[in-house]
Structures are given as structure tokens and as C-alpha cells.
Design a protein around this motif. Structure first.
Motif, PDB file in Angstrom:
ATOM      1  N   THR A  33       0.782  -1.189   0.088  1.00 32.39           N
ATOM      2  CA  THR A  33      -0.219   0.020   0.147  1.00 32.39           C
ATOM      3  C   THR A  33       0.815   1.386  -0.041  1.00 32.39           C
ATOM      4  OG1 THR A  33       0.047  -0.089   2.448  1.00 32.39           O
ATOM      5  CG2 THR A  33      -1.919  -1.099   1.073  1.00 32.39           C
ATOM      6  N   ALA A  34       2.059   1.167  -0.136  1.00 28.17           N
ATOM      7  CA  ALA A  34       3.015   2.233  -0.082  1.00 28.17           C
ATOM      8  C   ALA A  34       2.845   3.218  -1.312  1.00 28.17           C
ATOM      9  CB  ALA A  34       4.345   2.019   0.345  1.00 28.17           C
ATOM     10  N   GLY A  35       2.930   2.519  -2.724  1.00 31.65           N
ATOM     11  CA  GLY A  35       2.759   3.408  -3.591  1.00 31.65           C
ATOM     12  C   GLY A  35       1.764   4.248  -3.526  1.00 31.65           C
ATOM     13  N   GLY A  36       0.488   3.883  -3.633  1.00 29.76           N
ATOM     14  CA  GLY A  36      -0.739   4.830  -3.596  1.00 29.76           C
ATOM     15  C   GLY A  36      -0.456   6.186  -2.572  1.00 29.76           C
ATOM     16  N   ALA A  37      -0.237   5.824  -1.538  1.00 21.31           N
ATOM     17  CA  ALA A  37       0.030   6.539  -0.434  1.00 21.31           C
ATOM     18  C   ALA A  37       0.946   7.648  -0.681  1.00 21.31           C
ATOM     19  CB  ALA A  37       0.384   6.221   0.996  1.00 21.31           C
ATOM     20  N   LEU A  38       2.289   7.194  -1.303  1.00 23.32           N
ATOM     21  CA  LEU A  38       3.403   8.224  -1.502  1.00 23.32           C
ATOM     22  C   LEU A  38       2.743   8.938  -2.730  1.00 23.32           C
ATOM     23  CD1 LEU A  38       6.296   8.954  -1.054  1.00 23.32           C
ATOM     24  CD2 LEU A  38       6.946   7.237  -2.541  1.00 23.32           C
ATOM     25  N   ARG A  39       2.276   8.463  -3.724  1.00 24.21           N
ATOM     26  CA  ARG A  39       1.865   9.132  -4.702  1.00 24.21           C
ATOM     27  C   ARG A  39       0.815  10.309  -4.365  1.00 24.21           C
ATOM     28  NH1 ARG A  39       1.503   4.330  -7.946  1.00 24.21           N
ATOM     29  NH2 ARG A  39      -0.545   4.272  -7.226  1.00 24.21           N
ATOM     30  N   GLY A  40      -0.103   9.903  -3.629  1.00 21.29           N
ATOM     31  CA  GLY A  40      -1.082  10.750  -3.218  1.00 21.29           C
ATOM     32  C   GLY A  40      -0.310  11.974  -2.318  1.00 21.29           C
ATOM     33  N   ALA A  41       0.505  11.760  -1.395  1.00 21.65           N
ATOM     34  CA  ALA A  41       1.143  12.692  -0.711  1.00 21.65           C
ATOM     35  C   ALA A  41       2.253  13.611  -1.497  1.00 21.65           C
ATOM     36  CB  ALA A  41       2.024  11.890   0.423  1.00 21.65           C
ATOM     37  N   MET A  42       2.647  13.180  -2.642  1.00 18.41           N
ATOM     38  CA  MET A  42       3.510  13.741  -3.536  1.00 18.41           C
ATOM     39  C   MET A  42       2.580  14.772  -4.529  1.00 18.41           C
ATOM     40  SD  MET A  42       6.665  13.611  -2.752  1.00 18.41           S
ATOM     41  CE  MET A  42       7.302  14.605  -3.891  1.00 18.41           C
ATOM     42  N   ALA A  43       1.520  14.272  -4.743  1.00 18.30           N
ATOM     43  CA  ALA A  43       0.485  14.924  -5.489  1.00 18.30           C
ATOM     44  C   ALA A  43      -0.117  16.207  -4.691  1.00 18.30           C
ATOM     45  CB  ALA A  43      -0.789  14.013  -5.883  1.00 18.30           C
ATOM     46  N   ALA A  44      -0.170  15.972  -3.462  1.00 14.94           N
ATOM     47  CA  ALA A  44      -0.630  17.003  -2.463  1.00 14.94           C
ATOM     48  C   ALA A  44       0.434  18.234  -2.502  1.00 14.94           C
ATOM     49  CB  ALA A  44      -1.286  16.784  -1.225  1.00 14.94           C
ATOM     50  N   ALA A  53       3.398  20.955 -12.174  1.00 15.18           N
ATOM     51  CA  ALA A  53       3.545  19.662 -11.706  1.00 15.18           C
ATOM     52  C   ALA A  53       2.344  18.965 -11.271  1.00 15.18           C
ATOM     53  CB  ALA A  53       4.652  19.400 -10.790  1.00 15.18           C
ATOM     54  N   ALA A  54       1.487  19.472 -10.612  1.00 19.10           N
ATOM     55  CA  ALA A  54       0.151  19.045 -10.171  1.00 19.10           C
ATOM     56  C   ALA A  54      -0.786  18.804 -11.366  1.00 19.10           C
ATOM     57  CB  ALA A  54      -0.715  19.949  -9.312  1.00 19.10           C
ATOM     58  N   ASP A  55      -0.668  19.932 -12.228  1.00 19.95           N
ATOM     59  CA  ASP A  55      -1.645  19.779 -13.633  1.00 19.95           C
ATOM     60  C   ASP A  55      -1.044  18.653 -14.393  1.00 19.95           C
ATOM     61  OD1 ASP A  55      -2.928  21.852 -12.775  1.00 19.95           O
ATOM     62  OD2 ASP A  55      -1.725  23.400 -14.153  1.00 19.95           O
ATOM     63  N   SER A  56       0.202  18.436 -14.613  1.00 19.57           N
ATOM     64  CA  SER A  56       0.814  17.276 -15.234  1.00 19.57           C
ATOM     65  C   SER A  56       0.232  16.031 -14.635  1.00 19.57           C
ATOM     66  CB  SER A  56       2.396  17.484 -15.262  1.00 19.57           C
ATOM     67  OG  SER A  56       2.649  18.633 -15.982  1.00 19.57           O
ATOM     68  N   TYR A  57       0.524  15.877 -13.123  1.00 20.70           N
ATOM     69  CA  TYR A  57       0.259  14.511 -12.653  1.00 20.70           C
ATOM     70  C   TYR A  57      -1.411  14.215 -12.785  1.00 20.70           C
ATOM     71  CZ  TYR A  57      -1.304  11.635  -8.643  1.00 20.70           C
ATOM     72  OH  TYR A  57      -1.903  10.579  -7.829  1.00 20.70           O
ATOM     73  N   TYR A  58      -2.384  15.367 -12.768  1.00 19.84           N
ATOM     74  CA  TYR A  58      -3.835  14.928 -12.835  1.00 19.84           C
ATOM     75  C   TYR A  58      -3.989  14.562 -14.571  1.00 19.84           C
ATOM     76  CZ  TYR A  58      -4.687  16.692  -8.678  1.00 19.84           C
ATOM     77  OH  TYR A  58      -4.711  16.944  -7.199  1.00 19.84           O
ATOM     78  N   GLU A  59      -3.049  15.156 -15.309  1.00 21.90           N
ATOM     79  CA  GLU A  59      -3.522  14.937 -17.019  1.00 21.90           C
ATOM     80  C   GLU A  59      -2.764  13.445 -17.113  1.00 21.90           C
ATOM     81  OE1 GLU A  59      -4.203  14.813 -20.765  1.00 21.90           O
ATOM     82  OE2 GLU A  59      -4.824  16.545 -18.960  1.00 21.90           O
ATOM     83  N   LEU A  60      -1.771  12.848 -16.484  1.00 26.77           N
ATOM     84  CA  LEU A  60      -1.303  11.663 -16.565  1.00 26.77           C
ATOM     85  C   LEU A  60      -2.423  10.714 -15.994  1.00 26.77           C
ATOM     86  CD1 LEU A  60       2.628  11.822 -15.871  1.00 26.77           C
ATOM     87  CD2 LEU A  60       1.281  11.323 -17.904  1.00 26.77           C
ATOM     88  N   GLN A  61      -3.053  10.946 -14.918  1.00 29.60           N
ATOM     89  CA  GLN A  61      -3.932  10.191 -14.204  1.00 29.60           C
ATOM     90  C   GLN A  61      -4.975   9.961 -15.177  1.00 29.60           C
ATOM     91  OE1 GLN A  61      -3.623   8.045 -12.263  1.00 29.60           O
ATOM     92  NE2 GLN A  61      -1.919   9.126 -10.841  1.00 29.60           N
ATOM     93  N   VAL A  62      -5.547  10.880 -15.826  1.00 28.09           N
ATOM     94  CA  VAL A  62      -6.815  11.036 -16.780  1.00 28.09           C
ATOM     95  C   VAL A  62      -6.231   9.976 -18.093  1.00 28.09           C
ATOM     96  CG1 VAL A  62      -7.889  12.125 -18.555  1.00 28.09           C
ATOM     97  CG2 VAL A  62      -7.892  13.060 -16.485  1.00 28.09           C
ATOM     98  N   GLN A  63      -5.047  10.364 -18.471  1.00 24.34           N
ATOM     99  CA  GLN A  63      -4.626   9.536 -19.600  1.00 24.34           C
ATOM    100  C   GLN A  63      -4.491   7.800 -19.163  1.00 24.34           C
ATOM    101  OE1 GLN A  63      -0.892  11.102 -21.273  1.00 24.34           O
ATOM    102  NE2 GLN A  63      -1.947  12.841 -22.015  1.00 24.34           N
ATOM    103  N   THR A  64      -4.086   7.634 -18.055  1.00 18.67           N
ATOM    104  CA  THR A  64      -4.095   6.332 -17.642  1.00 18.67           C
ATOM    105  C   THR A  64      -5.297   5.625 -17.641  1.00 18.67           C
ATOM    106  OG1 THR A  64      -2.027   6.733 -16.436  1.00 18.67           O
ATOM    107  CG2 THR A  64      -3.183   4.768 -15.874  1.00 18.67           C
ATOM    108  N   ASP A  65      -6.182   6.422 -16.815  1.00 19.35           N
ATOM    109  CA  ASP A  65      -7.591   5.737 -16.744  1.00 19.35           C
ATOM    110  C   ASP A  65      -8.261   5.845 -18.246  1.00 19.35           C
ATOM    111  OD1 ASP A  65      -7.063   5.635 -14.208  1.00 19.35           O
ATOM    112  OD2 ASP A  65      -8.228   7.593 -13.603  1.00 19.35           O
TER     113      ASP A  65
END
Length: 85
Positions: A33-44, A53-65
Motif C-alpha cells: 500500500t505504500a505506492g498509492g499513499a506516496l503518490r497521493g502525498a507527492m500530488a498534494a 507539476a500538479a497539472d501534469s500529474y492529473y493529466e497523466l492520471q486521466v490518460q492512464t484511466d
């Protein structure tokens, strides 16, 4: 002995805290469970301090989904109904 008691109390508290962190780390590694938590903390963190960087993160999440588009029949070789040869 009375002078060592505060020092021993602090050291015992530190040892207990480190042991709890070690148990928590072992639990997180086993469950994966460490990966998701770390990604969430870094996104915040990025959202607060690095807006681009936050905009890029959200865009990558949209592309992944996003689902892959279905293949289009127009690109297949051969005859199609309604097509003249």
C-alpha cells in the motif's frame, strides 16, 4: 540513579517509537500500500508548491484511466457493405 531516569525514559520512548515505525513499514511492504499513499502525498505537495507539476500529474492520471479507442472498420482491407469496387 535519579539522574539517569529521565534519560532512560527518553531512550525507551525512542526505542518504542522506532519499533512501531519498523512494524508499520513491514506491514506496508507486505500489503503493497505504500505506492498509492506516496503518490497521493507527492500530488498534494506538488499541488501546493508546484502548480504545473500538479497539472501534469492529473493529466497523466486521466490518460492512464482513459480506455483505448475501439478499432474502426474503415481501416480494414477488403470489401465493405455499400462500397463500390
Amino acid at each position: 540513579m535519579s539522574q539517569l531516569l529521565p534519560l532512560l525514559t527518553i531512550l525507551a520512548g525512542l526505542a518504542v517509537t522506532l519499533a512501531l515505525f519498523a512494524l508499520l513499514a513491514r506491514h506496508v511492504r507486505r500489503r503493497g500500500t505504500a505506492g498509492g499513499a506516496l503518490r497521493g502525498a507527492m500530488a498534494a505537495h506538488d499541488e501546493m508548491w508546484h502548480a504545473t507539476a500538479a497539472d501534469s500529474y492529473y493529466e497523466l492520471q486521466v490518460q492512464t484511466d482513459r480506455k483505448a479507442p475501439l478499432p474502426d472498420d474503415r481501416w480494414r482491407r477488403g470489401s465493405r457493405p455499400g462500397r463500390r469496387h
